[in-house]
Every structure is written in C-alpha cells, then in structure tokens.
Scaffold this motif. Structure first.
Motif, PDB file in Angstrom:
ATOM      1  N   ASP A   1      33.320   6.917 -13.661  1.00  0.00           N
ATOM      2  CA  ASP A   1      32.666   7.851 -12.657  1.00  0.00           C
ATOM      3  C   ASP A   1      33.375   8.056 -11.548  1.00  0.00           C
TER       4      ASP A   1
ATOM      5  N   ASP B   1      30.593   9.115  -8.439  1.00  0.00           N
ATOM      6  CA  ASP B   1      30.241   8.235  -7.331  1.00  0.00           C
ATOM      7  C   ASP B   1      31.557   7.295  -6.653  1.00  0.00           C
ATOM      8  N   SER B   2      32.292   7.221  -7.672  1.00  0.00           N
ATOM      9  CA  SER B   2      33.626   6.171  -7.198  1.00  0.00           C
ATOM     10  C   SER B   2      34.305   6.917  -6.047  1.00  0.00           C
TER      11      SER B   2
ATOM     12  N   ARG C   1      33.586   9.499  -4.485  1.00  0.00           N
ATOM     13  CA  ARG C   1      32.701  10.058  -3.242  1.00  0.00           C
ATOM     14  C   ARG C   1      32.732   9.004  -2.347  1.00  0.00           C
ATOM     15  N   ILE C   2      32.633   7.614  -3.036  1.00  0.00           N
ATOM     16  CA  ILE C   2      32.711   6.514  -2.003  1.00  0.00           C
ATOM     17  C   ILE C   2      33.973   6.338  -1.293  1.00  0.00           C
TER      18      ILE C   2
ATOM     19  N   LYS D   1      29.095   6.723 -17.735  1.00  0.00           N
ATOM     20  CA  LYS D   1      29.891   7.327 -16.731  1.00  0.00           C
ATOM     21  C   LYS D   1      31.431   7.254 -17.296  1.00  0.00           C
TER      22      LYS D   1
ATOM     23  N   ARG E   1      23.957  -0.365  -8.951  1.00  0.00           N
ATOM     24  CA  ARG E   1      24.543   0.589  -7.908  1.00  0.00           C
ATOM     25  C   ARG E   1      25.954  -0.139  -7.699  1.00  0.00           C
TER      26      ARG E   1
END
Length: 370
Positions: free
Chosen positions: A61, A70-71, A73-74, A215, A367
């Motif tokens: 991901d 998500d990874s 973006r984090i 993902k 999450r």
C-alpha cells in the motif's frame, strides 16, 4: 531526573511512528530503545557478502507519487524522504500443489494482471478470482467507512453496504476460500501470503488477509534503495530534526507511579520523569494492574486483555450482541441468491456484533497492518 511530556518505549516501526507523531504535535518526547540500532523488524544485518532482511523486506500500500497509498502518505506526512523502488511481481513460489504436482508460479502486481495470470495457471478460475477480489474491495471499503466514522459505524449501513464483509468477518481465510469454492490450486497459490502474517490459513482471520493481499496486489510492493534499515535510520533522523531525543542501549526496567497514576520510567540509564508512557502491553509485565482503567483509553483495555492471544485474537466469535435469528439483508440491487457466498452458521447469528466495540478493536489492529 530528566523530564519529558511523553516517553516512548521501543524504536520499532510502531515506536518510531508514535514518537514522530508526538513530536509533530509539539510534545517533548523521548524514545528509548534497548538495542543499539532502531527498527525492530525493520532492520537488516550483513553476513559475508549478503545483507539479510529478517522481516520487513518490502512495504505494501505504498504506491507511486501520483497514486500514493497509506504507507507513502504516512511517511511523507512525517517528512521522511527516501528513494523507493517498485517490486513488479508480487511473489514467485517454487513448491508443489496439494495434489503433489510441481508448482513454479510467478504472480504479477495489478489486480487484472494477477487474475489473468491465475487463469493461465488454473484455467477456469477467472470468475472465482474476480469474486474474491470484489470481496477484498468490499472489506477495504468497509474498513474505510468504519475509520471515517471514528469507530462508531451505523450498523444498518454496515448491513446494507458491506454485507459480505460482515458474513466473512467471523471466519478464517480457509473457510472463506472454501465458501467461495475457489479451485484448490488457486488456494495453494494464494496461501503463499500466510507467511507474511505467520498464521496458517485455517486460523488466519480473513479480514486481515483480505486487507493485506489486496494492498500488495493493487499497488504492488516497494522497497527503499538501501533496505528497511535505511527507512528506520531516516525515521530516527527526522525525529531528531524535530527536536526529539533518542536513547539507545536504554532498557525500561519498571514504570514509576505516584499513587495510581504513572509518572515516569526507571531504566538502566536512570529514572525519567514524564506525563505519559507509550509502550507495548508486554512492557508493563506485572505492573499493568496498578494503572486504573480510568487512566486507560477505552480501546486500550480490550487490546491489552487480548494481547496474549496474538494473531488469534482477531478471530471473531459472534454470540454476545443482539438477538439471535437476525438475518443480514442482501446488498441493495443484489438478489438473495446472488450473494457472493453463504455461511449457514453466520446467517442465523446477529449482525450487530460487528458494530460493537470488538469490530472497532479489529479496525484499530487493521490500521496498523502492513
């Protein structure tokens, strides 16, 4: 005695992420680690001419810059900057099928590519694989809805919009595969992913499996240019740039209390005063009962109590909430007999349990997956 707003115990992925978030929020934060390097599972070591990744050899991901997962973006939200490379294939496995015939399979990234390649290896599997990935997508959409609801989803929305997620939520991956009537060779190939979570398919919760595999396949995996240890080092460097402190070779020995409230940490390098401690439940050892429930977040209590069960804590046993005999309605526009699959036991168990605190606990775990 040094004083901090927050002390984070352990510089693994979770600890470094927690420390970065605290520091970004303006808290004076100390990160302590008993080893001399950060990373936990996200590290590597050299033996001769080989560099070995013990665990986190790639991230799912993540995605490209123009379609971040998500990874990505984090990490970008933390300000961690690295050079990443895409892994074009999901995996290659050389083994044998359950019928004893030889298996040499390479599965590509991308949902359409993955399904088409599976059709090559297992002719006639396309329709079942399309249904499986549709179920994966429904699980991810359902998780996204629950996350957006901040852990308080509308049970009617769950029943009408994500009915198949509810049906499969209580079952292992193997049982869902069987309910979908996936060809055995498809199951053999897909079972490769059990090793990523360390639980066999008979016990691996399907919701965990679905979230992870989709993902990986959808956006493919990515690796940092200089292995996962580079990522861990970059996270520590960024934490220090933000003003955070890191103590390596520092082992938490016990937690200090003022009455019933935690007020510090005793380490092999001395005592540290703080307002809050973030640590794995195991770090508290026999001390956790001293902290009253009133000082622990509602979600943390069941998480701590479930911690001993490890992966098996994510198997759901729906028997407590709501009335027996309630039936989950079919998705709007989907005829009763057009459901992806039926679980005879689950049909007559309540749907409401999935809108209970247990599902919120499950989502908190999901999450953190990958």
């Amino acid at each position: 005695m040094p004083k901090y707003d927050i002390v984070v115990v352990g510089a693994g992925n979770a600890g470094m992420s927690a420390a970065l978030q605290c520091q970004l929020a303006g808290k004076k934060t100390l990160l302590i680690e008993k080893h001399n390097v950060p990373g936990g599972a996200a590290t590597s070591f050299v033996r001769g001419r080989f560099e070995i990744e013990p665990s986190l050899h790639e991230l799912c991901d993540f995605g490209p810059e123009d379609n971040p997962g998500d990874s990505r973006r984090i990490l970008e939200g933390y300000g961690v900057k690295l050079k990443w490379f895409e892994v074009k294939d999901c995996f290659r496995i050389i083994s044998q099928y359950s019928d004893g015939s030889p298996m040499d399979v390479t599965m590509p990234a991308g949902v359409d590519n993955f399904i088409s390649k599976m059709e090559e290896y297992v002719p006639g599997s396309r329709e079942k694989m399309e249904k499986l990935f549709a179920l994966f997508q429904e699980v991810l959409d359902g998780i996204a809805y629950i996350t957006a609801s901040k852990g308080n989803p509308d049970s009617k929305v769950l029943q009408t919009e994500y009915p198949d997620m509810l049906r499969c939520g209580a079952y292992s991956t193997k049982k869902v595969f069987d309910a979908l009537k996936l060809p055995k060779k498809c199951q053999d190939i897909l079972s490769t992913y059990w090793s990523y979570l360390g639980v066999d398919m008979e016990h691996l919760a399907f919701i965990h499996y679905a979230a992870m595999v989709h993902k990986y396949v959808q956006r493919s995996a990515y690796i940092p240019e200089h292995t996962s240890h580079e990522m861990s080092t970059a996270m520590i460097e960024r934490f220090r740039e933000l003003g955070g402190d890191v103590w390596f070779n520092c082992r938490a020995e016990k937690f200090l209390f003022n009455g019933d409230r935690l007020c510090g940490v005793s380490t092999n390098l001395g005592d540290i005063e703080c307002d809050y401690v973030l640590a794995r439940e195991e770090a508290f050892k026999g001390q956790r009962p001293q902290a009253r429930r009133t000082h622990v977040h509602d979600v943390s209590v069941p998480r701590c109590n479930a911690g001993r069960a490890r992966h098996h804590r994510l198997q759901l046993f729906p028997a407590e909430h709501g009335e027996l005999g309630r039936r989950i309605p079919a998705h709007p526009g989907r005829h009763e007999d057009q459901r992806l699959f039926d679980f005879p036991v689950l049909q007559h168990r309540p749907a409401e349990f999935l809108a209970s605190g247990y599902l919120r606990l499950l989502v908190h775990d999901l999450r953190r997956t990958g």
